[in-house]
Design a protein around this motif. Sequence first.
Motif, short mmCIF file in Angstrom:
data_model
loop_
_atom_site.label_atom_id
_atom_site.label_comp_id
_atom_site.label_asym_id
_atom_site.label_seq_id
_atom_site.Cartn_x
_atom_site.Cartn_y
_atom_site.Cartn_z
N VAL A 1 -6.69 0.04 4.86
CA VAL A 1 -6.92 1.25 3.86
C VAL A 1 -6.91 0.54 2.33
O VAL A 1 -7.80 0.85 1.58
N HIS A 2 -6.24 -0.51 2.20
CA HIS A 2 -6.25 -1.12 1.01
C HIS A 2 -7.49 -1.78 0.76
O HIS A 2 -7.88 -1.93 -0.24
N HIS B 1 0.74 -0.97 0.06
CA HIS B 1 0.15 -0.07 -0.11
C HIS B 1 0.82 1.36 0.03
O HIS B 1 0.75 2.20 -0.97
N ASP C 1 -10.47 -1.03 2.05
CA ASP C 1 -11.51 -0.30 1.79
C ASP C 1 -11.22 0.33 0.60
O ASP C 1 -12.40 0.42 -0.16
N GLU C 2 -10.17 0.83 -0.04
CA GLU C 2 -10.08 1.61 -1.17
C GLU C 2 -10.47 0.40 -2.39
O GLU C 2 -10.73 1.04 -3.59
N ASN C 3 -10.27 -0.75 -2.13
CA ASN C 3 -10.47 -1.77 -3.28
C ASN C 3 -11.76 -2.44 -3.19
O ASN C 3 -11.92 -3.30 -3.77
#
Length: 69
Positions: A50-51, A16, A53-55
């Motif tokens: 975060v990875h 990330h 969530d973002e994907n």
Amino acid sequence: MSTTVSTPDADERCAHCGSRIFEHDPICVRDCGEGCGSPAYFCNYACLAVHVDENDLTAGDACEWSPGE
């Protein structure tokens, strides 16, 4: 199906943020559906979260649970 466990290189980077994973609290993640692919390394749980969530990796997965089903 079998899994091989190996230690990543000392200078492996976070998938990330790009930080060196061993400068933090590293996490190895592998999607072992069909094909299993290569593991992804994250320097800590925050980068992994975060990875995810973002994907949009939880959409339609086991994280959606209905007690009536």
